[in-house]
Design an enzyme around this catalytic site. Structure first.
Site, PDB file in Angstrom:
ATOM      1  CG  ASP A  21      -2.040   0.994   1.135  1.00  0.00           C
ATOM      2  OD1 ASP A  21      -2.384   1.410   0.014  1.00  0.00           O
ATOM      3  OD2 ASP A  21      -2.577   1.381   2.191  1.00  0.00           O
ATOM      4  CG  ASN A  23       2.337   1.437  -5.150  1.00  0.00           C
ATOM      5  OD1 ASN A  23       3.357   1.350  -4.465  1.00  0.00           O
ATOM      6  ND2 ASN A  23       1.786   0.393  -5.740  1.00  0.00           N
ATOM      7  CD1 TRP A  26       7.299   6.787  -2.235  1.00  0.00           C
ATOM      8  CD2 TRP A  26       6.993   6.855  -4.454  1.00  0.00           C
ATOM      9  NE1 TRP A  26       8.538   6.778  -2.826  1.00  0.00           N
ATOM     10  CE2 TRP A  26       8.378   6.824  -4.192  1.00  0.00           C
ATOM     11  CE3 TRP A  26       6.555   6.892  -5.777  1.00  0.00           C
ATOM     12  CZ2 TRP A  26       9.339   6.827  -5.206  1.00  0.00           C
ATOM     13  CZ3 TRP A  26       7.508   6.910  -6.786  1.00  0.00           C
ATOM     14  CH2 TRP A  26       8.878   6.873  -6.501  1.00  0.00           C
ATOM     15  CG  HIS A  38      -0.100   2.119  -9.210  1.00  0.00           C
ATOM     16  ND1 HIS A  38      -0.339   1.642  -7.946  1.00  0.00           N
ATOM     17  CD2 HIS A  38      -1.170   2.920  -9.523  1.00  0.00           C
ATOM     18  CE1 HIS A  38      -1.492   2.118  -7.498  1.00  0.00           C
ATOM     19  NE2 HIS A  38      -2.003   2.893  -8.435  1.00  0.00           N
ATOM     20  CG  ASN A  69      -7.712  -2.094  -5.718  1.00  0.00           C
ATOM     21  OD1 ASN A  69      -6.721  -2.824  -5.631  1.00  0.00           O
ATOM     22  ND2 ASN A  69      -8.064  -1.268  -4.744  1.00  0.00           N
ATOM     23  CD1 TRP A  70     -12.726  -5.082  -9.713  1.00  0.00           C
ATOM     24  CD2 TRP A  70     -12.129  -4.266 -11.702  1.00  0.00           C
ATOM     25  NE1 TRP A  70     -12.081  -6.081 -10.398  1.00  0.00           N
ATOM     26  CE2 TRP A  70     -11.715  -5.619 -11.616  1.00  0.00           C
ATOM     27  CE3 TRP A  70     -11.865  -3.538 -12.874  1.00  0.00           C
ATOM     28  CZ2 TRP A  70     -11.032  -6.249 -12.665  1.00  0.00           C
ATOM     29  CZ3 TRP A  70     -11.185  -4.175 -13.916  1.00  0.00           C
ATOM     30  CH2 TRP A  70     -10.776  -5.504 -13.798  1.00  0.00           C
ATOM     31  CB  SER A 197      -7.565  -4.032   2.788  1.00  0.00           C
ATOM     32  OG  SER A 197      -7.457  -2.742   3.363  1.00  0.00           O
TER      33      SER A 197
END
Length: 243
Positions: A21, A23, A26, A38, A69-70, A197
């Site tokens: 987790d 990305n 960042w 990513h 995540n969709w 999660s």
């Protein structure tokens, strides 16, 4: 080619699972789009995989894309799917040469045909490797996995292959995506979030957890080693009382 250590740490984790987790945060902290993060995170996976043999880690499972995540923007989802395809194409030769066996878990129905074909090919190309078993959770959700497993179990009961009274807590794991893997000893989540999660809900019942502040693209082999050493100092009783 990666080499196994001469002596593996006696008390270290054999199976490490990682919720990768941070990305997006960042990248945003650097004024860059989330996909930049990513891509940086994907490069970090290679370093972690390469560190596993020296730490006695035989199994590494990473959470790449969840069933939730969709809900992200269409552009980010499309970018991630492109990244997965490019990563597989780029890394297949190295993974095969370095003795890494790759498996994918999750529901493949919603993934595009080109990606699933690449996944199938990578699994086939690395099936004889045994130095490190890398499992990538892609379109994966723990609840979805249990629901799919339950459907398969119910079908076997309905068809007479399994008696209802024979179903116990040892039965369902045989129908999970991870049925060929041991349960994780250590689950790590990066980025400072303290939740699981929907990741490996059944399998992590007795796993040790580490929630760390490091964003995934900054995670290093040295930090993985530190967490493995922390694991070695814990007393795992699995519900029992120490003698």
């Amino acid at each position: 080619m990666l080499k196994a250590p001469h002596t593996e740490p006696a008390n270290g984790p054999r199976h490490v699972a990682i919720i990768m987790d941070g990305n997006g945060r960042w990248a945003q902290a650097r004024g860059r789009p989330r996909l930049f993060g990513h891509h940086a995170g994907a490069r970090r996976v290679r370093e972690v995989v390469e560190a596993c043999p020296g730490l006695g880690i035989k199994y590494l499972t990473v959470f790449a894309f969840s069933t939730e995540n969709w809900k992200r923007t269409q552009a980010e989802v499309a970018g991630l799917m492109s990244l997965f395809r490019r990563y597989i194409i780029k890394e297949t030769r190295t993974l095969k040469k370095n003795g890494i066996r790759v498996r994918f878990i999750g529901d493949r129905v919603r993934l595009d045909k080109k990606l699933t074909e690449l996944m199938d090919t990578l699994e086939e190309e690395t099936k004889d490797n045994d130095l490190v078993h890398l499992t990538v959770a892609l379109n994966y959700g723990g609840r979805d996995e249990v629901a799919r497993a339950t459907k398969r179990l119910a079908r076997d009961v309905a068809e007479g292959h399994l008696l209802p009274e024979d179903v116990d807590e040892e039965t369902l794991p045989k129908y999970l995506d991870t049925h060929v893997l041991p349960d994780p000893d250590l689950v790590i989540r990066t980025s400072g979030e303290a939740r699981i999660s929907n990741f490996l809900l059944w399998q992590s019942a007795y796993s040790e957890y580490e929630f760390i502040d490091t964003l995934w693209p900054d995670f290093t082999a040295a930090e993985l080693e530190r967490l493995c050493r922390n694991f070695g100092s814990r007393e795992r009783r699995f519900g029992a009382v120490p003698a």
